[in-house]
Design an enzyme around this catalytic site. Structure first.
Site, PDB file in Angstrom:
ATOM      1  N   CYS A  22      15.270 -31.386 -53.210  1.00 57.46           N
ATOM      2  CA  CYS A  22      15.557 -31.608 -51.785  1.00 57.46           C
ATOM      3  C   CYS A  22      16.588 -32.705 -51.533  1.00 57.46           C
ATOM      4  CB  CYS A  22      14.269 -31.966 -51.068  1.00 57.46           C
ATOM      5  SG  CYS A  22      13.050 -30.656 -51.151  1.00 57.46           S
TER       6      CYS A  22
HETATM    7  N1  LIG Z   1       9.835 -28.471 -53.943  1.00 58.23           N
HETATM    8  C1  LIG Z   1       9.681 -29.215 -52.877  1.00 58.23           C
HETATM    9  O1  LIG Z   1       9.131 -30.304 -52.932  1.00 58.23           O
HETATM   10  C2  LIG Z   1      10.145 -28.739 -51.497  1.00 58.23           C
HETATM   11  C3  LIG Z   1       9.694 -29.435 -50.364  1.00 58.23           C
HETATM   12  C4  LIG Z   1      10.077 -29.005 -49.111  1.00 58.23           C
HETATM   13  C5  LIG Z   1      10.939 -27.917 -48.989  1.00 58.23           C
HETATM   14  N2  LIG Z   1      11.404 -27.263 -50.089  1.00 58.23           N
HETATM   15  C6  LIG Z   1      12.276 -26.125 -49.888  1.00 58.23           C
HETATM   16  O2  LIG Z   1      11.517 -24.933 -50.060  1.00 58.23           O
HETATM   17  C7  LIG Z   1      12.308 -23.897 -50.640  1.00 58.23           C
HETATM   18  C8  LIG Z   1      11.668 -23.398 -51.924  1.00 58.23           C
HETATM   19  O3  LIG Z   1      11.623 -24.481 -52.848  1.00 58.23           O
HETATM   20  P1  LIG Z   1      10.660 -24.470 -54.117  1.00 58.23           P
HETATM   21  O4  LIG Z   1      10.679 -25.869 -54.622  1.00 58.23           O
HETATM   22  O5  LIG Z   1       9.365 -23.834 -53.810  1.00 58.23           O
HETATM   23  O6  LIG Z   1      11.503 -23.516 -55.096  1.00 58.23           O
HETATM   24  P2  LIG Z   1      10.957 -22.812 -56.434  1.00 58.23           P
HETATM   25  O7  LIG Z   1      12.173 -22.531 -57.245  1.00 58.23           O
HETATM   26  O8  LIG Z   1       9.843 -23.595 -57.019  1.00 58.23           O
HETATM   27  O9  LIG Z   1      10.352 -21.449 -55.919  1.00 58.23           O
HETATM   28  C9  LIG Z   1      11.099 -20.432 -55.332  1.00 58.23           C
HETATM   29  C10 LIG Z   1      10.598 -19.094 -55.843  1.00 58.23           C
HETATM   30  O10 LIG Z   1      11.295 -18.069 -55.147  1.00 58.23           O
HETATM   31  C11 LIG Z   1      11.500 -16.978 -56.039  1.00 58.23           C
HETATM   32  N3  LIG Z   1      12.554 -16.130 -55.496  1.00 58.23           N
HETATM   33  C12 LIG Z   1      13.888 -16.307 -55.525  1.00 58.23           C
HETATM   34  N4  LIG Z   1      14.501 -15.298 -54.876  1.00 58.23           N
HETATM   35  C13 LIG Z   1      13.536 -14.490 -54.418  1.00 58.23           C
HETATM   36  C14 LIG Z   1      13.538 -13.271 -53.662  1.00 58.23           C
HETATM   37  N5  LIG Z   1      14.678 -12.729 -53.237  1.00 58.23           N
HETATM   38  N6  LIG Z   1      12.359 -12.690 -53.405  1.00 58.23           N
HETATM   39  C15 LIG Z   1      11.195 -13.236 -53.827  1.00 58.23           C
HETATM   40  N7  LIG Z   1      11.136 -14.372 -54.536  1.00 58.23           N
HETATM   41  C16 LIG Z   1      12.285 -14.997 -54.817  1.00 58.23           C
HETATM   42  C17 LIG Z   1      11.841 -17.668 -57.348  1.00 58.23           C
HETATM   43  O11 LIG Z   1      11.623 -16.814 -58.452  1.00 58.23           O
HETATM   44  C18 LIG Z   1      10.842 -18.855 -57.327  1.00 58.23           C
HETATM   45  O12 LIG Z   1       9.619 -18.525 -57.952  1.00 58.23           O
HETATM   46  C19 LIG Z   1      13.696 -24.510 -50.808  1.00 58.23           C
HETATM   47  O13 LIG Z   1      14.449 -24.230 -49.680  1.00 58.23           O
HETATM   48  C20 LIG Z   1      13.407 -25.996 -50.866  1.00 58.23           C
HETATM   49  O14 LIG Z   1      14.518 -26.768 -50.476  1.00 58.23           O
HETATM   50  C21 LIG Z   1      11.002 -27.650 -51.344  1.00 58.23           C
END
Ligand SMILES: NC(=O)c1ccc[n+]([C@@H]2O[C@H](COP(=O)([O-])OP(=O)(O)OC[C@H]3O[C@@H](n4cnc5c(N)ncnc54)[C@H](O)[C@@H]3O)[C@@H](O)[C@H]2O)c1
Length: 440
Positions: free
Chosen positions: A273
């Site tokens: 992030c």
């Molecule tokens: N990790 C954090 O602490 C956090 C906190 C707040 C917000 N976010 C935001 O949340 C979002 C997700 O982050 P995350 O950390 O969970 O990412 P992540 O990489 O852990 O998980 C995302 C998942 O989405 C899957 N994916 C990708 N394309 C896809 C599709 N077309 N259909 C279905 N699945 C798909 C991936 O395989 C993966 O498992 C981002 O925008 C991030 O900025 C993350």
């Protein structure tokens, strides 16, 4: 009619919740909804993740295997790669990645492909919620037009809102269900339904007037962190030069009961992030013919920190009559922050590369990262975590604390090391052997 059915299904918790993207955000959200009594369909394009979940196993440290296996066996969670099943969900939460491209522009390809998959099976009475972090106008300008290709009308046939995830991985005080949720709908009906839905599972819902406010709110929160961390990182360099301990300064300043919030310096920014999201705003500003100088400057200061740590480490080794070249150097902590197993954007990888390129004989320990994963930006050697034994520590010319995991026994580390360089003030309570510790 479609609205009435959705309302009832949210009210009596019979609504099927589809979560797209089963990562660090998607799984904790499923936890919140399952705990509240909903059933979830979990979608991911990664078959390995889906198979792991189906076997009742977790890949996220703070969600144990037993929790996943209970969800799966009780049919509270059904993981699948089959996007054609999106039509079965009454509510769809989108939690896919929003990274930067190589040219540091927003990469919305994951959000767009998810939107196209949803549009294929979109039906009346579905509520779509975007949770991924993104720039203001994404929900209305990117997501909505793709969903409208289905021929359905927003606000009457289907409903759309943005609600940013504020997950803080590794923080035992806050689960997804315990963090207030900001919600902005495309129209009044979408807002009302989204509020009703989150109200069933999340401690507090904060309605705002539009998705743009909710989108901007999330990016403000992350930019605020990036800028304030840059400020203390810059001051650390100045205070180091003056022989003043920045951590002592921040601890003193935070006794002020108003108008100050403590941020701490470190070896650089990490995670999915803070190093990324502010640049979504920079891109947006460029498109509007404006500049975001605070954000650019914060990025510049923060991204120079690994270089600074390496220069301090070189000085401290030099004081011992040693060059980096040929010295045994152990990095403690490869995760981007304490107590998580997430290596994304972690400055430890840059430290590893910088020190290796200067001839350091490198190894690492991280209780949460047994093997080094391949990373997009770094040429990572194949390496596994060394056991943190007395022999290992005493064989090192220098031990570099990059992440202050709680699992570490810092007294033990200092006692058995020859030189400890601490980028996190992790050794502050160590009593014996302080003459061997240096802050950087
Ligand atoms: N990790 C954090 O602490 C956090 C906190 C707040 C917000 N976010 C935001 O949340 C979002 C997700 O982050 P995350 O950390 O969970 O990412 P992540 O990489 O852990 O998980 C995302 C998942 O989405 C899957 N994916 C990708 N394309 C896809 C599709 N077309 N259909 C279905 N699945 C798909 C991936 O395989 C993966 O498992 C981002 O925008 C991030 O900025 C993350």
């Amino acid at each position: 009619m479609a609205v009435q059915r959705l309302d009832e299904a949210i009210g009596d918790k019979s609504a099927m919740i589809g979560v797209v993207g089963l990562g660090y955000v998607g799984l904790p959200l499923i936890s919140a909804f399952v705990t509240a009594g909903f059933r979830c369909l979990g979608f991911d394009v990664d078959p390995k993740k889906v198979e792991t979940l189906k076997r009742g196993q977790s890949y996220i440290k703070h969600i144990p295997d037993e929790t996943i296996s209970a969800w799966v066996s009780e049919k509270q969670l059904e993981p699948t790669t089959d996007m054609d099943r999106l039509g079965e969900a009454d509510v769809i939460l989108i939690c896919v990645p929003t990274p930067l491209s190589d040219s540091r522009d927003p990469d919305l390809s994951y959000v767009e492909s998810t939107a196209r998959a949803i549009a294929k099976t979109l039906r009346t009475g579905q509520l779509i919620l975007l949770e991924s972090t993104t720039y203001p106008t994404t929900t209305r300008g990117v997501l909505l037009p793709i969903l409208q290709e289905s021929g359905l009308e927003v606000g009457t046939d289907f409903f759309l809102a943005y609600s940013p995830e504020r997950e803080d991985p590794g923080n035992p005080d806050y689960s997804a269900a315990g963090i207030p949720k900001v919600v902005g709908g495309i129209d009044a009906e979408s807002s009302r339904l989204a509020e009703a839905l989150y109200g069933q599972a999340i401690v507090q819902v904060i309605p705002v007037a539009s998705p743009e406010i909710a989108e901007a709110c999330k990016i403000l929160e992350n930019t605020y962190r990036a800028v304030n961390i840059a400020l203390v990182n810059e001051l650390k360099i100045l205070f180091d030069r003056l022989g003043i301990d920045i951590w002592d300064v921040v601890d003193a300043a935070k006794t002020k009961p108003f108008g100050f919030q403590a941020f701490y310096p470190g070896p650089g920014l990490g995670g999915h992030c803070i190093p990324i999201d502010p640049f979504y705003l920079t891109w947006l500003a460029r498109k509007a013919g404006l500049t975001t100088r605070f954000i650019e400057l914060a990025g510049e200061v923060n991204s120079r920190m690994p270089e600074y740590v390496v220069s301090r480490l070189a000085e401290f080794l030099n004081d011992e009559g040693k060059p980096i070249k040929g010295s045994q150097i152990a990095i403690l902590g490869m995760a981007y922050k304490k107590d998580v197993d997430d290596p994304r954007e972690s400055p430890s990888f840059e430290l590893l590369e910088l020190l290796s390129s200067r001839g350091g004989v490198m190894s690492y320990n991280d209780p949460h990262i047994p093997e080094l994963p391949q990373m997009r930006h770094w040429d990572v050697p194949e390496m596994s975590s060394s056991a943190l034994t007395e022999e290992y520590l005493s064989a090192q010319d220098c031990v570099l604390i990059a992440t202050d995991h709680s699992a570490y026994d810092y007294d033990f580390i200092v006692r058995h090391s020859r030189l400890v360089i601490d980028t996190r003030n992790a050794t502050k309570n160590v009593t014996g052997g302080r003459e061997k510790t240096r802050k950087a």
